[in-house]
Design an enzyme around this catalytic site. Structure first.
Site, PDB file in Angstrom:
ATOM      1  N   CYS A   2       6.048  73.639  62.396  1.00  0.00           N
ATOM      2  CA  CYS A   2       6.382  74.311  63.010  1.00  0.00           C
ATOM      3  C   CYS A   2       5.396  72.363  64.288  1.00  0.00           C
ATOM      4  O   CYS A   2       5.182  71.239  64.231  1.00  0.00           O
ATOM      5  CB  CYS A   2       6.050  75.299  64.268  1.00  0.00           C
ATOM      6  N   ASN A  75       1.558  75.778  63.213  1.00  0.00           N
ATOM      7  CA  ASN A  75       1.722  75.382  62.326  1.00  0.00           C
ATOM      8  C   ASN A  75       2.069  75.584  60.567  1.00  0.00           C
ATOM      9  O   ASN A  75       0.714  75.373  60.054  1.00  0.00           O
ATOM     10  CB  ASN A  75       2.057  74.093  62.832  1.00  0.00           C
ATOM     11  N   THR A 316       2.264  51.354  52.172  1.00  0.00           N
ATOM     12  CA  THR A 316       3.115  52.266  51.485  1.00  0.00           C
ATOM     13  C   THR A 316       3.893  53.676  51.323  1.00  0.00           C
ATOM     14  O   THR A 316       5.094  53.743  51.509  1.00  0.00           O
ATOM     15  CB  THR A 316       1.846  53.196  50.200  1.00  0.00           C
ATOM     16  N   ARG A 319       7.034  52.481  53.432  1.00  0.00           N
ATOM     17  CA  ARG A 319       7.651  52.554  52.395  1.00  0.00           C
ATOM     18  C   ARG A 319       8.661  53.164  51.710  1.00  0.00           C
ATOM     19  O   ARG A 319      10.313  53.425  51.713  1.00  0.00           O
ATOM     20  CB  ARG A 319       7.312  51.095  51.110  1.00  0.00           C
TER      21      ARG A 319
END
Length: 584
Positions: A2, A75, A316, A319
């Site tokens: 959420c 959440n 990183t 990617r």
């Protein structure tokens, strides 16, 4: 996942302020497309964008206690909510939502209840009886959360940076495992496990104890009222998650609702290592397997969207996030709302290839501690936001609190990589699930070498990104990089390219400070770079940068900045979907 947004103590209860809060909350709607809620009490606003996983019919937020004096926007997922409800028999719950326990636990225990929650969560709780509030984030930061401060004295909370960056004078990442209380106006750490001090543990390795702990972590995450599946790269971690899920799914409530045959999902370039391995594991486990292909150009075209949603310029993370971002969109289009994933194992067990060079067990263990503490800035951020961008929830059993405690209490001598003894990376985990009588996986999958996600989807992916960046960033631009970007100065054209995009979306100084920096080799911390002098000239987050370790390592003579880059032939975006109904 959420999306939550809270504006607290803004000294403005006007309609215009309410409209502004609604406008900002809409920036998070991709996280929760199922329902929107807004609660206002004076100059405090709690907003919620819901992704309905548990009790879709009645669990809309914000949630309240019996007399509505305590309001919560959450959440997350609370896996032990049924046990907690049983302890709160004197309370009346309004919904079947797992998060409904939070307001009632607060009534019983005040601010000291957070450690009772077994799950992943970020929440804001407002007590209207004295106009105070608390904010908390889960143990290692599986859910994303930010906090900001306005010039008017207000405190802002949001699941993503884009919910508050334009309205706060200063903002930052909300620290995992912490609670912020308006009573004290300060943070305190509620998560205090034994490993956090980085003291060296000494519990002997017991493969069955480790196996049971991980099976329990997976089983508790099968709690769902919606269709779900597993992300399957064919590597050790995702394959174990898929194997355990397939083994224990049949007796669950989820199986009764959606069927007992598991669905698995994989993404990669045509011919990539992950696609082949995932297909083999799926066949072995009998899952309904969905294979998604993308091209290097597909990924490059998505980079700006990825950086906007992931909110980082870390090389990183970008990617690895891009294939996951593309795959999540396809998964959601099939009607699936939750997936199990394998993040966290490499940090806990020293699975990254640079751990081959750990000089002793003390350094090995301390590096794993540092990696777990930083997860919220890297893999957790990726897994949370790349999936949430399309209204999909990722659950990560390796980051279960109880499992982490078991795994991090093992004497690190057992985790050390010793080739002469046949012990490769994550040997203790592999050995725990090496069962000849009731095998979890084929042997060669169980003992497959680590592939970082951005490598495993296809080596041409990283090479293609570097080539694309080189077309947009000149040598002259790199010469001036330290003046343009004095903080976390990009040292490669790829990093410079991502940074330009990030700064366009998030130009504030607070935004750039939320992203970590420092030297890294194959995802190491800066401290671990000291383990091998050869690495200092070959700094790159790819696993192939672990010279002398990865089977497809870069050659040692050529600096990474000079590696040839090639873009594979164009492959249309395709997906192979079996002709069966999608149940989850």
């Amino acid at each position: 996942m959420c999306g939550i947004l809270a504006v607290l103590g803004c000294s403005d209860d006007s309609q215009a302020k309410r409209v502004r809060v609604l406008e900002l909350s809409r920036r998070l709607r991709h996280r929760g497309p199922d329902w929107s809620g807004l609660y206002q009490y004076g100059d405090c606003y709690l907003s919620h964008q819901r992704l309905a996983i548990i009790d879709p019919a009645s669990g809309d937020q914000p949630l309240f206690n019996e007399d509505k004096t305590v309001a919560v926007t959450v959440n997350g997922e609370i896996y032990n909510h049924e046990q907690l409800r049983n302890k709160l028999r004197n309370h009346k719950f309004r919904t079947g939502s797992d998060c409904d326990v939070i307001a009632h636990l607060y009534e019983e225990h005040g601010e000291d209840f957070v450690d009772m929650l077994d799950g992943i969560f970020s929440f804001v709780l407002l007590d209207t009886r004295d106009n105070t509030y608390i904010v908390a984030r889960d143990a290692v930061g599986v859910t994303s959360l930010y906090i900001g401060w306005g010039l008017d004295g207000s405190v802002w909370i949001a699941s993503e940076m884009k919910g508050l960056n334009d309205d706060c004078e200063h903002f930052e990442t909300f620290p995992p495992g912490h609670l912020y209380s308006s009573r004290s106006g300060s943070f305190r750490r509620w998560y205090n496990p034994p490993w956090f001090s980085e003291a060296i543990p000494s519990v002997p390795y017991d493969p069955l104890v480790l196996r049971r702990a991980f099976e329990n972590a997976v089983i508790k995450r099968l709690m769902t009222d919606v269709p779900f599946g597993v992300l399957l790269s064919g590597g050790l971690d995702s394959s174990l998650v898929a194997s355990i899920t397939a083994r224990y799914l049949a007796g669950t409530k989820a199986a009764k609702q959606w069927g007992s045959q598991l669905h698995s999902f994989c993404v990669g370039l045509e011919g990539s290592p992950d696609l082949k391995a995932a297909r083999e594991v799926a066949d072995y486990l009998g899952t309904v397997h969905h294979e998604f292909h993308f091209t290097v150009q597909d990924g490059i075209d998505a980079i700006e969207d990825v950086i906007y949603h992931i909110e980082t310029y870390d090389v990183t993370t970008i990617r690895a996030s891009t294939p996951m971002f593309l795959m999540s969109r396809k998964i959601k289009s099939l009607g699936v709302k939750m997936v199990m994933s394998g993040e966290g194992s490499d940090e806990i067990f020293g699975g990254y290839l640079y751990f081959h060079k750990a000089p002793n067990k003390d350094e090995f263990h301390q590096e794993t501690c540092r990696k777990i503490k930083a997860l919220h800035q890297y893999d957790c951020l990726r897994a949370n936001k790349a999936t949430s961008a399309w209204g999909l929830e990722a659950r990560v059993p390796f980051l279960d609190k109880d499992f982490i405690n078991v795994a991090m209490s093992i004497d690190p001598e057992s985790k050390m990589i010793k080739k002469e003894e046949g012990r490769i990376e994550k040997w203790v985990l592999r050995r725990a699930f090496d069962d000849d009588n009731h095998p979890y996986l084929p042997k060669h999958i169980l003992y497959r070498q680590k592939e970082q996600f951005s490598d495993g989807v296809g080596y041409s992916w990283i090479d293609g990104l570097k080539a694309h960046a080189a077309e947009h960033v000149t040598d002259k631009m790199m010469l001036n990089a330290s003046y343009i970007f004095p903080h976390n100065t990009p040292t490669t054209k790829e990093a410079y390219y991502y940074r330009m995009i990030f700064e366009r979306f998030f130009p504030q100084n607070s935004a750039r400070l939320t992203v970590p920096g420092g030297a890294s080799i194959a995802c190491s911390t800066a401290k671990a770079v000291e383990w091998d002098t050869a690495w200092k000239n070959n700094l790159d987050p790819s696993g192939r940068a672990a010279l002398g370790v990865h089977l497809s390592a870069y050659d040692a003579e050529t600096p990474l900045s000079n590696k040839p880059s090639k873009i594979i032939d164009s492959i249309p975006m395709t997906m192979e979907i079996p002709e069966v109904a999608i149940h989850g």
